[in-house]
Design a protein around this motif. Structure first.
Motif: not given
Length: 697
Positions: A396, A412-414, A432-433
């Motif tokens: 993320q 933002s990646k979720q 998210s990571t």
């Protein structure tokens, strides 16, 4: 039980509020919370209340508890008694005794700041870390956390520069917060949660190993038939003996107000870990020193010995101390919390980029903060990061970071949810990571985890560096923003420049992979492989300028630490080498020669009464005799190297000689003695084996 016990031996806030007059309590809180100077009259009232509290709990003595450059703690006990004219005594403790002590400064490492005839030094009460009681069979002692300085004012300890660095970080972080419109926060504190790894072995084995007694690690030892290859120790169930030890350990730590929370088996056999809840850097450092001390004391009660050395056993994982670091305001705002949408959290991104910039620009300074002789055995092995400093951000934040360099982040990646595939199990909220346990400096949600720190080292050094280098990065950002006519435009430019200039330090891949070393070299990242190689960074012009600008170290203080570390390295390797020489001469060679003599006598006895073949015995005798000859040769080479080391006058050159010549000779001698161990009758071998020490608990 834990709730009733927690903090009972600490002169904490609740005790102060109960025992101090309101005005005194408020004045003391202002000193603790806002860094204001303490009025001497306040100290007098506090001292009297502290004395009464301690005596009620059985204390007869007090001590200024400080942390000299040995990396350990020091204490000199004085009783509360004061003689009266009628031959009796009264119990007294003054504000002056609370605030100031005078230990012998020339008897601690000073790197040339103090000579033998210049003995005076001072300890000064650190009101920001609560006083506590240490109790054992010898009685109860009131311990007052203090800073330690020379008569000439230079810091001779690990607490003073840490407190300075915390003030520097707070000052610069508040500058940036004010620019973002925060007018309420009064202080920014670095917070730390250190995970402590350690080994436990049976006391009877420890007492039979001179190498463990004198150096903390095994200088000899053939590998056990089983190590950690089955991956069956990590998080495994605890044996009752270990469980009893951990129960007593928790009780002792909770009484000291140390929030020990997590405990478990680590990867290597006989290895364990304990982790606390986050605290301010200063208190976390004091508490970690107490954790190490308590680990060793409680272990002895269970006929165990706690080993804190970074590599007590070759061939299995060593021990580190993961230093989880963050920044928090006095009103509860975590400055490294990205929130749900970090791409539009400009304040978070500014602090994040400041950390990345700091780590890249001062990677060599951060590396020396993780340097000690034991860590030279560990860094780069499969249980620890390599000696290359890099930053893991995760999917993320790496995506957001990249967007910063391309005109500004938009999304933002979720994480979403993870379905395990079993209907009775709940769907899990997915982060998210992923995590990266190979990274030396990894972002883990709302903090950075500095994984290179050695297990026996005070965490003061790493946190001094983190506080100071981040303070410098924040200062540079604030300097530009305070002069900007367009705040938002200038901020976007600053963050973009940080991405482009310092993005090289961000790496989310496998830090253990061989190709990362070549990739890091292409990126221009330093690879400082040993403690000796790292130490000169302390006195470079760049480092001196950094620390002097923020008032953390003077040039004199840095040069003293340069000399102290080089001296400690040389002495450490020399003690290990002399211990090897002693053990080989008095234990290993005699055992091998005794076995050879028994073989020879057996061969002669068989030949005298029988025509039976003795080829096996004769072959074994030749094998053992050749091994003994090789051990003797390697022993002579090590003795020669140690003598040559004494004649090297320059401290740095001597450190290099110990690393390149003496240490190499030690390794060569060990290889031969470990082979000899596998050839000699087990009943004659004088040392407990790896199999016994690692598995017989």
């Amino acid at each position: 039980m834990g709730m009733d016990l927690f903090g009972v031996n600490v002169f904490n806030d609740s005790v102060m509020k109960e025992r101090l007059p309101k005005n005194t309590y408020k004045a003391l809180r202002r000193t603790i919370d806002e860094g204001l100077a303490l009025d001497p009259s306040v100290a007098e009232v506090v001292a009297n209340a502290m004395k009464d509290w301690a005596i009620e709990k059985g204390a007869t003595h007090f001590t200024h508890w400080f942390q000299p450059m040995t990396g350990l703690t020091a204490e000199k006990h004085d009783s509360f008694i004061s003689p009266t004219a009628d031959g009796r005594v009264i119990m007294e403790f003054s504000g002056k005794e609370l605030v100031k002590g005078e230990p012998d400064a020339s008897s601690f490492p000073s790197g040339g700041i103090r000579a033998t005839f210049e003995a005076r030094g001072y300890t000064a009460w650190d009101a920001t870390s609560p006083a506590f009681l240490k109790e054992d069979e010898g009685g109860v002692v009131l311990c007052i956390p203090t800073a330690f300085c020379a008569y000439t004012g230079e810091a001779l300890d690990k607490k003073t520069p840490l407190l300075r660095s915390m003030e520097a970080l707070s000052k610069q972080a508040l500058r940036l917060l004010r620019l973002f419109g925060n007018t309420t926060s009064k202080q920014v504190k670095s917070t730390v949660g250190p995970e402590q790894e350690y080994f436990l072995i049976d006391k009877k084995f420890y007492e039979q190993r001179l190498d463990l007694l004198l150096t903390g690690r095994t200088l000899f030892g053939a590998p056990a038939p089983k190590g950690q290859e089955m991956e069956d120790h990590y998080f495994g169930s605890l044996k009752e003996r270990i469980s009893r030890f951990m129960k007593d350990l928790n009780i002792e730590l909770w009484k000291l107000g140390i929030p020990a929370k997590t405990q478990h088996k680590e990867v290597a056999p006989a290895q364990y870990e304990i982790a606390p809840v986050f605290e301010t850097a200063n208190i976390a450092t004091d508490h970690n020193q107490l954790v190490m001390d308590t680990l060793q004391k409680v272990a002895l009660r269970h006929d165990l010995v706690c080993l804190l050395h970074e590599k007590p056993f070759a061939g299995v994982n060593g021990s580190g101390k993961h230093n989880n670091w963050s920044m928090t305001t006095d009103d509860g705002l975590n400055l490294l919390d990205p929130g749900r949408t970090p791409h539009d959290n400009a304040q978070f991104l500014s602090f994040l980029c400041a950390v990345i910039k700091a780590v890249d620009e001062y990677a060599d300074v951060l590396r020396v903060a993780a340097a000690n002789p034991g860590n030279d055995h560990r860094l780069g092995a499969n249980e620890a990061p390599p000696a290359i400093i890099s930053v893991f951000l995760g999917e993320q934040l790496s995506d957001v970071f990249a967007q910063l360099g391309n005109g500004g982040p938009k999304s933002s990646k979720q994480g979403g949810h993870l379905t395990i595939g079993v209907t009775t199990l709940p769907a899990l909220a997915k982060d998210s990571t992923d995590r990266n346990r190979t990274s030396p400096f990894a972002f883990t949600g709302n903090k950075f985890e500095f994984r290179m720190v050695p297990s026996s080292l005070s965490i003061s050094g790493p946190n001094i560096v983190l506080n100071t280098i981040v303070a410098e990065a924040l200062a540079q950002i604030a300097d530009r923003l305070e002069k900007a006519s367009d705040f938002q435009a200038e901020l976007r430019l600053i963050l973009k420049q940080i991405v482009n200039e310092h993005g090289r330090v961000v790496f989310d891949g496998n830090n253990y992979a061989d190709d990362w070393i070549a990739e890091a070299e292409r990126r221009g990242l330093p690879n400082i492989r040993s403690m000796v190689e790292a130490i000169p960074v302390l006195i470079s012009d760049k480092t001196v300028a950094l620390y002097e600008k923020h008032g953390v170290f003077s040039r004199v203080e840095l040069h003293s630490r340069y000399e102290i570390l080089l001296e400690q390295y040389a002495k450490n390797v020399n003690i290990e080498a002399q211990t090897m020489i002693h053990m080989v001469k008095r234990q290993i060679l005699p055992a091998g020669m005794k076995y050879a003599a028994e073989l020879a006598q057996g061969i002669g006895a068989i030949k005298a009464v029988s025509q039976a073949s003795v080829s096996v015995q004769e072959g074994k005798l030749r094998e053992v005799s050749a091994a003994l000859a090789s051990v003797q040769q390697k022993l002579s080479e090590l003795e020669k190297a140690c003598e040559e080391a004494k004649s090297v006058a320059d401290t740095y050159a001597q450190g290099v000689f110990y690393r390149d010549v003496v240490f190499k000779a030690m390794g060569s001698l060990r290889a031969d003695t470990d082979r000899l161990e596998m050839q000699v009758d087990a009943e004659l071998w004088p040392l407990p084996t790896y199999a016994e020490m690692l598995f017989l608990l």
